[in-house]
Write an enzyme that holds these catalytic residues in place. Structure first.
Site, PDB file in Angstrom:
ATOM      1  N   GLU A 154     -27.136   7.576   3.009  1.00  0.00           N
ATOM      2  CA  GLU A 154     -28.231   7.256   3.923  1.00  0.00           C
ATOM      3  C   GLU A 154     -29.012   6.044   3.427  1.00  0.00           C
ATOM      4  O   GLU A 154     -29.385   5.985   2.259  1.00  0.00           O
ATOM      5  CB  GLU A 154     -29.172   8.469   4.032  1.00  0.00           C
ATOM      6  CG  GLU A 154     -28.486   9.692   4.635  1.00  0.00           C
ATOM      7  CD  GLU A 154     -29.163  11.004   4.253  1.00  0.00           C
ATOM      8  OE1 GLU A 154     -30.240  10.979   3.640  1.00  0.00           O
ATOM      9  OE2 GLU A 154     -28.574  12.059   4.566  1.00  0.00           O
ATOM     10  N   PHE A 213     -31.985  12.310  -2.523  1.00  0.00           N
ATOM     11  CA  PHE A 213     -32.663  13.106  -3.548  1.00  0.00           C
ATOM     12  C   PHE A 213     -31.742  14.262  -3.933  1.00  0.00           C
ATOM     13  O   PHE A 213     -31.036  14.799  -3.079  1.00  0.00           O
ATOM     14  CB  PHE A 213     -33.992  13.664  -3.029  1.00  0.00           C
ATOM     15  CG  PHE A 213     -35.074  12.631  -2.888  1.00  0.00           C
ATOM     16  CD1 PHE A 213     -36.013  12.432  -3.903  1.00  0.00           C
ATOM     17  CD2 PHE A 213     -35.151  11.839  -1.746  1.00  0.00           C
ATOM     18  CE1 PHE A 213     -37.005  11.472  -3.769  1.00  0.00           C
ATOM     19  CE2 PHE A 213     -36.144  10.879  -1.614  1.00  0.00           C
ATOM     20  CZ  PHE A 213     -37.077  10.690  -2.629  1.00  0.00           C
ATOM     21  N   ASP A 273     -32.391  17.195  -4.431  1.00  0.00           N
ATOM     22  CA  ASP A 273     -32.719  18.398  -3.661  1.00  0.00           C
ATOM     23  C   ASP A 273     -31.789  18.549  -2.450  1.00  0.00           C
ATOM     24  O   ASP A 273     -31.489  19.655  -2.019  1.00  0.00           O
ATOM     25  CB  ASP A 273     -34.171  18.308  -3.171  1.00  0.00           C
ATOM     26  CG  ASP A 273     -35.113  17.924  -4.305  1.00  0.00           C
ATOM     27  OD1 ASP A 273     -35.848  18.798  -4.770  1.00  0.00           O
ATOM     28  OD2 ASP A 273     -35.085  16.749  -4.736  1.00  0.00           O
ATOM     29  N   PHE A 274     -31.344  17.424  -1.918  1.00  0.00           N
ATOM     30  CA  PHE A 274     -30.525  17.473  -0.703  1.00  0.00           C
ATOM     31  C   PHE A 274     -29.093  17.928  -0.988  1.00  0.00           C
ATOM     32  O   PHE A 274     -28.323  18.161  -0.060  1.00  0.00           O
ATOM     33  CB  PHE A 274     -30.507  16.108   0.003  1.00  0.00           C
ATOM     34  CG  PHE A 274     -31.866  15.532   0.296  1.00  0.00           C
ATOM     35  CD1 PHE A 274     -33.016  16.320   0.244  1.00  0.00           C
ATOM     36  CD2 PHE A 274     -32.013  14.190   0.637  1.00  0.00           C
ATOM     37  CE1 PHE A 274     -34.273  15.785   0.505  1.00  0.00           C
ATOM     38  CE2 PHE A 274     -33.264  13.646   0.901  1.00  0.00           C
ATOM     39  CZ  PHE A 274     -34.395  14.451   0.833  1.00  0.00           C
ATOM     40  N   GLU A 299     -26.086  15.332   5.288  1.00  0.00           N
ATOM     41  CA  GLU A 299     -25.656  15.427   3.883  1.00  0.00           C
ATOM     42  C   GLU A 299     -24.347  16.185   3.694  1.00  0.00           C
ATOM     43  O   GLU A 299     -23.515  15.805   2.877  1.00  0.00           O
ATOM     44  CB  GLU A 299     -26.755  16.053   3.015  1.00  0.00           C
ATOM     45  CG  GLU A 299     -27.927  15.117   2.713  1.00  0.00           C
ATOM     46  CD  GLU A 299     -28.941  15.050   3.843  1.00  0.00           C
ATOM     47  OE1 GLU A 299     -28.800  15.795   4.836  1.00  0.00           O
ATOM     48  OE2 GLU A 299     -29.895  14.248   3.739  1.00  0.00           O
ATOM     49  N   HIS A 335     -38.527  17.371  -3.359  1.00  0.00           N
ATOM     50  CA  HIS A 335     -37.949  16.079  -3.761  1.00  0.00           C
ATOM     51  C   HIS A 335     -38.046  15.860  -5.269  1.00  0.00           C
ATOM     52  O   HIS A 335     -38.074  14.723  -5.730  1.00  0.00           O
ATOM     53  CB  HIS A 335     -38.667  14.916  -3.059  1.00  0.00           C
ATOM     54  CG  HIS A 335     -38.437  14.849  -1.588  1.00  0.00           C
ATOM     55  ND1 HIS A 335     -38.992  15.740  -0.718  1.00  0.00           N
ATOM     56  CD2 HIS A 335     -37.696  13.989  -0.826  1.00  0.00           C
ATOM     57  CE1 HIS A 335     -38.622  15.437   0.517  1.00  0.00           C
ATOM     58  NE2 HIS A 335     -37.836  14.388   0.483  1.00  0.00           N
TER      59      HIS A 335
END
Lengths: 328, 345
Positions: free
Chosen positions: A29, A83, A85-86, A60, A129
């Site tokens: 992205e 990030f 987290d994703f 993702e 994040h």
């Protein structure tokens, strides 16, 4: 040797490998016109074009799946998750799919791909994040999890990661992006699965990853002036973990502290400690083994609270002193 | 090609004159028609044998059988080239057989033997043959759908002529990655043929209770992907739709979506006691809409084969399966000393 940042070192590795191997391409992205959320891929669209710096929709799971599909056909994709987290949005593709393909298909499939993911706290990005999820990823045999702490390691490990035939999670730390260090301009690789003793010392072994390596080194420097010699071991690769180097270090120092930013419960420090106390070198241990993980809470937004949520230099120093002085 | 769900009545089966006309329009040779029949018989025998082996206690794990859905697998295989890529779902035996997999190696894998395609690591749910561009079946519902984006992307980057065929079920169409992937294959005009094999049930959940708007294929409209919904128990109709789709994709126009309405005779997996559907429904599909029965009738009426030949082909197919079982049963188990192999390449 030129000094460049951790971020530039990773970019340099990507850039050089894309020049060397036309199978390598980037996807993710905002990695093109925007240059990546952290600017890591800045300039790469102009150099390599839209086909090799492929901007994707915000999807993702399918970003990782696309890397898998392309890797199965002999490409060398490097995907960016904005990030870490994703990665949880794409965990099925990473853990159920990529990690298992070589095994499940009887060794007849290989998935040479890299998924980059900046993790860690310290940027005020709050709970969704700022996580350090390397311990989660360590639960999936078949994955390689890399976690560099210096610009030098970041470049050498990235080149190894792209050339490796397995799916690699390349965990970067946001706070380290601006850190400078000496990085050779040419091609070099750092072996995957090999820890490095970042600083030798006789009194205690501190095992730490990414930003905690830097903090541990600062503390070691300070304590050295008092005659406490700290050995700092950086696993560099979290999976497979180089327990051998860690065991040898602890056998020499007789004391162990493991430091990570990931939440303490279920964190990889437990794994390191279990390897040590379950091995014959247990006989050499002079003090209770210790761990210092992130607090078992989501990362808060507020600057003071955020700092208090993860180990700081003062905490590391306190733990080392407690161990060396024989306190519990 | 109808856009409504196949009802499969005698009327829908159509006269053999109509059959002759379609076959002529599609330029299907007698050999290719006989090939379809042979493939369907082979799949049927494989599935019934699998069930028999399970009942005999010879199967360690689970299985998902596709008896009743043979026309979809056969119809696809005739429309694509042998080197086209296949990403398959968990009910995949039929598609693999139709793609030309080695049935001995499939059966050996099914019985968990070292000689199997995956050295006994995968079983029924993960059979794959990378030599023939068969990228395997997936145990995660919908797990293969987004991977087709990557395969399609690589084919485009490598400027190759092959396409990627990705088959999934009606249940998988409700996974989030379905939509991510549809968007991306359309956005990048990738050579991907998505096939939704709608056998009416996602495990026990009736498609009418799971999908807000039918047919599932109409969702392709949202992404500008051309689509068709066909009677998946009519092998010629399946072939017709797949042929159109493959021509579209190979000409560089991007992806295509085909939904094939069909029905599975066995339960979802070995634990299924069929509590969610009436026995009459299963019997109705078996008696009145069976894809092999319908096709056989046409072949006989159109005098492409006679009764004796039909029986002979069917018997040969059965022999192939019996031999595969002999091969698999004679094969050794994987050695425990190899347990840790294949984790990393």
């Amino acid at each position: 040797m030129p000094e460049i940042t951790y971020l530039e070192a990773i970019r340099q590795a990507l850039w050089q490998e894309m020049k060397r191997d036309e199978r390598v391409f980037l996807l993710g992205e905002d990695i093109g016109r925007y240059g990546g959320a952290f600017g890591l891929t800045h300039g790469m669209l102009d150099e390599f074009g839209e086909e090799r710096v492929l901007e994707t929709p915000i999807s993702e799971a399918t970003i990782v799946a696309t890397a898998i599909g392309a890797a199965l056909l002999g490409m060398r994709p490097v995907a960016e998750l904005m990030f870490m987290d994703f990665v949880l949005l794409s965990l099925d593709q990473l853990a159920n799919q990529a990690a298992k393909m070589h095994f499940m298909f009887g060794g007849r499939a290989t998935v040479p791909m890299v998924v980059r993911m900046p993790g860690g706290s310290g940027s005020g990005a709050a709970s969704q994040h700022s996580q350090s999820l390397e311990s989660v990823l360590m639960q999936f045999p078949g994955l390689i999890v890399i976690n560099p702490s210096t610009p030098y390691d970041a470049k050498g490990l990235m080149l190894s990661a792209i050339r490796n035939p397995n799916p690699v999670c390349f965990v970067e730390h946001k706070v380290l992006y601006k850190m400078k260090g000496e990085v050779p301009e040419g091609d070099y690789t750092i072996p995957i699965g090999v820890a490095e003793i970042k600083r030798p010392g006789r009194d205690i072994t501190v095992v730490a990853n990414n930003v905690m390596v830097i903090k541990a080194l600062n503390v070691a420097e300070k304590l050295s002036k008092e005659g406490i010699e700290v050995e700092v071991v950086d696993p560099r690769t979290m999976l497979p973990l180089d327990t051998e180097t860690i065991l040898q270090s602890v056998a020499r120092t007789g004391r162990l502290l493991v430091v990570h930013e990931a939440c303490q419960t279920g964190g990889w420090a437990g794994e390191v400690i279990a390897s040590v106390v379950g091995s014959p070198i247990f006989d050499y241990i002079d003090a209770p083994v210790r761990r210092l993980g992130g607090k078992d809470i989501p990362i808060p937004y507020n600057r003071i609270l955020e700092k208090a949520a993860v180990p700081q230099e003062a905490d590391i120093e306190q733990e080392i002193r407690a161990s060396v002085e024989g306190r519990i | 090609m109808s856009k409504d769900k196949g009802k499969g009545s005698e009327k829908d089966i159509g006269s053999h004159k109509l059959f002759d006309k379609r076959v002529k329009q599609l330029k299907m040779s007698d050999d290719s028609l006989i090939g379809l029949y042979r493939t369907m018989c082979t799949v049927r025998h494989f599935e019934y044998m699998a069930d028999k082996l399970y009942a005999a206690g010879k199967v360690h794990g689970t299985m998902h059988l596709s008896a009743g859905q043979e026309a979809v697998a056969a119809g696809i295989s005739l429309a694509v080239q042998p080197d086209d890529y296949l990403i398959n779902h968990h009910r995949g035996h039929g598609h693999f057989i139709a793609k030309g997999a080695d049935i001995n190696l499939m059966m050996a894998e099914f019985l968990g033997k070292d000689a199997g395609y995956n050295h006994g690591r995968g079983g029924s749910m993960h059979i794959a043959d990378f030599q023939s561009n068969n990228l395997g079946a997936n145990g995660i519902v919908g797990g293969g759908i987004p991977q087709a984006v990557g395969v399609g992307l690589a084919l485009k980057m490598q400027k190759r002529k092959e396409i990627c065929v990705c088959i999934f079920g009606d249940g998988a169409a409700n996974e989030g990655v379905f939509h991510e992937a549809m968007n991306m294959v359309a956005l990048w005009k990738l050579p991907v043929l998505y096939i939704c094999e709608n056998n009416k049930y996602g495990m026990s959940m009736d498609v009418d209770r799971a999908v807000a708007k039918l047919p599932i294929a109409q969702r392709a409209d949202a992404y500008g992907i051309p689509w068709a919904c066909v009677d998946g128990n009519d092998v010629v109709e399946v072939y017709d739709a797949m042929k159109t789709a493959v021509e579209h994709i190979r000409s560089g126009k991007g992806p295509y979506f085909v939904e094939a309405i069909t029905y599975r005779y066995f339960g979802h997996s070995k634990s299924d006691r069929n509590l969610y559907r009436p026995k009459e429904e299963i019997e109705d599909w078996k008696q009145n809409r069976d894809p092999i029965m319908r096709f056989t009738k046409h072949l006989l009426q159109s005098e492409i084969i006679d009764e004796g030949q039909a029986q002979e082909i069917n018997a040969q197919a059965e022999q192939v399966i019996i031999k595969a079982v002999e091969f698999a049963e004679a094969s050794p188990e994987p050695d425990v000393s190899t347990l840790m192999e294949y984790v990393y390449a």
